[in-house]
Motif scaffolding. Structure first.
Motif, PDB file in Angstrom:
ATOM      1  N   GLY A 108      -2.667  -9.070  -4.899  1.00  0.00           N
ATOM      2  CA  GLY A 108      -3.941  -9.774  -4.983  1.00  0.00           C
ATOM      3  C   GLY A 108      -3.805 -11.279  -4.911  1.00  0.00           C
TER       4      GLY A 108
ATOM      5  N   GLY B 181      -7.789  -0.556  -5.668  1.00  0.00           N
ATOM      6  CA  GLY B 181      -8.251  -1.458  -6.718  1.00  0.00           C
ATOM      7  C   GLY B 181      -9.445  -0.888  -7.466  1.00  0.00           C
TER       8      GLY B 181
ATOM      9  N   ASN C 202       0.831  -1.208   0.000  1.00  0.00           N
ATOM     10  CA  ASN C 202       0.000   0.000   0.000  1.00  0.00           C
ATOM     11  C   ASN C 202       0.865   1.258   0.000  1.00  0.00           C
ATOM     12  OD1 ASN C 202      -2.452  -1.311  -0.046  1.00  0.00           O
ATOM     13  ND2 ASN C 202      -2.812  -1.170   2.154  1.00  0.00           N
TER      14      ASN C 202
ATOM     15  N   MET D 241       2.183   1.777  -3.429  1.00  0.00           N
ATOM     16  CA  MET D 241       1.139   2.229  -4.355  1.00  0.00           C
ATOM     17  C   MET D 241       0.756   3.682  -4.106  1.00  0.00           C
ATOM     18  SD  MET D 241      -1.365  -1.026  -5.123  1.00  0.00           S
ATOM     19  CE  MET D 241      -1.831  -1.355  -3.433  1.00  0.00           C
TER      20      MET D 241
ATOM     21  N   THR E  23       1.341   0.883 -10.449  1.00  0.00           N
ATOM     22  CA  THR E  23       0.409   0.642  -9.345  1.00  0.00           C
ATOM     23  C   THR E  23      -0.407  -0.614  -9.610  1.00  0.00           C
ATOM     24  OG1 THR E  23       0.217   3.022  -8.921  1.00  0.00           O
ATOM     25  CG2 THR E  23      -1.482   1.614  -7.981  1.00  0.00           C
TER      26      THR E  23
ATOM     27  N   MET F  85      -0.636  -4.059  -7.454  1.00  0.00           N
ATOM     28  CA  MET F  85      -1.948  -4.585  -7.077  1.00  0.00           C
ATOM     29  C   MET F  85      -2.088  -6.044  -7.507  1.00  0.00           C
ATOM     30  SD  MET F  85      -4.983  -4.197  -5.782  1.00  0.00           S
ATOM     31  CE  MET F  85      -5.022  -2.424  -5.504  1.00  0.00           C
TER      32      MET F  85
ATOM     33  N   LEU G 184      -6.426  -1.114   0.194  1.00  0.00           N
ATOM     34  CA  LEU G 184      -6.148  -1.931  -0.989  1.00  0.00           C
ATOM     35  C   LEU G 184      -7.377  -2.003  -1.891  1.00  0.00           C
ATOM     36  CD1 LEU G 184      -3.998  -3.933  -2.282  1.00  0.00           C
ATOM     37  CD2 LEU G 184      -5.293  -5.741  -1.145  1.00  0.00           C
TER      38      LEU G 184
END
Length: 381
Positions: free
Chosen positions: A137, A159, A114, A117, A129, A133, A155
């Motif tokens: 994931g 997303g 996080n 990102m 980014t 992710m 998160l």
């Protein structure tokens, strides 16, 4: 002791300078005092970028160091990499792998993922980014612990932002490719009998109706999806990336995180509002132009063209109607004004003024559409 520690430190530095000897660093580092380990060892580990070597080092740390100390070392190591502005995003992403070796450390992959990102988003780097992710994931599981729950919420919000941006770009692509006009097969009916000309006219009407259905359905699909994804960002539970101050979050890292979340809200929420308005407004224009191109082939008015496809009195509820999208744009005011989402709080005075000006133009456009509909109804009567 000081002399011993200095000799050990110099020897560890020698080992660190030769990658083939990294496997011995942990053994000698474990002989140093804890404060010395935390001050020098993470800097050395920040150079290790091969997962197999990381795994070997981590196993050694688990066996040779005090329980839990390896977590502090790894967090400091990854912080060093993430805070280095000279290191590329791919290398920073690679550093997160330190937390992906042991399942018990995976929560830190989420927290530091996080963090990475946030940095990338503040630099407008949505591509990298999305890569972070994707990596997170596949490795992160849900947790109910307070701070971790907030990290999962962050998160999820990021997303949603990425999905919304992707949907918006897909909508733009279809809008650029899909010219809002019908193209009929040329037919010379100058010497045809009235009966033959009627057949030709019927064929052209069917051809135009098929093109209208096909093109409009493509636009409706991507516009509807983009609208839904953008709307989800603005209406997330509790507000997009919005958190209240918590008593258990008082350290410098948490304060920095909240400042970054505030900057991200201020940066992206006005963009999302504008994008959502553009989707509705420009889709309405596209539909309007497309329907006009069907006059008089299919029918003599936009309303009649729509009703030739859908037998319904109130066409404003149909996505093929420009009015549908105009009203969707107008309803954006309610979302922006809603206290629960705090969208307006993230907009500057100038951004809010420009938004309201866009809504004013949309409202006028809706009035004109209603006036035209009333005029058409009166003429029909």
């Amino acid at each position: 002791h000081d002399l011993k520690n200095e000799i050990l430190l110099q020897y560890i530095l020698l080992l660190a300078s030769q990658p083939e000897l990294w496997c011995m660093m942990t053994l000698y580092a474990s002989l140093l005092p804890e404060d010395k380990i935390l001050s020098v060892y993470p800097q050395m580990l920040s150079r290790v970028d091969v997962d197999s070597e990381r795994e070997e080092v981590l196993i050694q740390m688990k066996h040779l160091l005090k329980p839990g100390l390896e977590v502090e070392i790894l967090r400091t190591t990854v912080d060093i990499v993430l805070n280095d502005t000279t290191i590329a995003a791919a290398q920073k992403m690679n550093a997160l792998h330190w937390f992906c070796i042991l399942k018990e450390h995976s929560v830190y992959a989420l927290i530091y993922g996080n963090k990475l990102m946030r940095s990338l988003l503040l630099s407008d780097n949505l591509v990298d980014t999305a890569m972070v992710m994707g990596m997170l994931g596949t490795r992160i599981k849900e947790s109910t612990e307070g701070r971790i729950t907030r990290a999962h919420a962050e998160l999820h919000a990021v997303g949603a932002l990425l999905k919304a941006n992707e949907a918006f770009e897909a909508w733009k692509g279809i809008m650029n490719e899909n010219v809002p006009e019908i193209t009929l097969t040329p037919m010379d009916n100058g010497l045809m009998s009235s009966e033959a000309a009627g057949v030709v006219q019927s064929l052209q009407r069917s051809e135009a109706a098929e093109q209208l259905r096909e093109k409009s359905s493509q636009v409706v699909e991507v516009a509807g999806y983009a609208q839904a994804q953008l709307f989800e960002v603005l209406t997330m539970d509790g507000g997009f990336l919005l958190e209240d101050a918590e008593d258990d979050e008082t350290d410098d890292a948490d304060d920095a995180r909240r400042r970054e979340l505030f900057m991200l809200r201020s940066k992206y929420i006005p963009q999302i509002v504008l994008m959502l308005h553009n989707v509705c407004d420009e889709t309405a224009t596209w539909m309007e132009t497309m329907l006009e191109s069907c006059i008089p082939v299919i029918a003599n008015t936009e309303l009649e063209v729509i009703r030739s496809l859908h037998e319904i009195d109130d066409t404003s509820s149909l996505p093929v109607s420009p009015t549908f999208w105009i009203r969707q744009a107008k309803e954006l005011v309610c979302t922006v004004a809603a206290e629960e989402y705090r969208v307006h709080d993230a907009m500057s005075t100038e951004e809010f003024r420009l938004f309201m000006e866009s809504i004013r133009k949309t409202a006028i456009r809706d009035l004109y559409a209603e006036a035209a509909k009333c005029s058409t109804s009166s003429s029909t009567d």
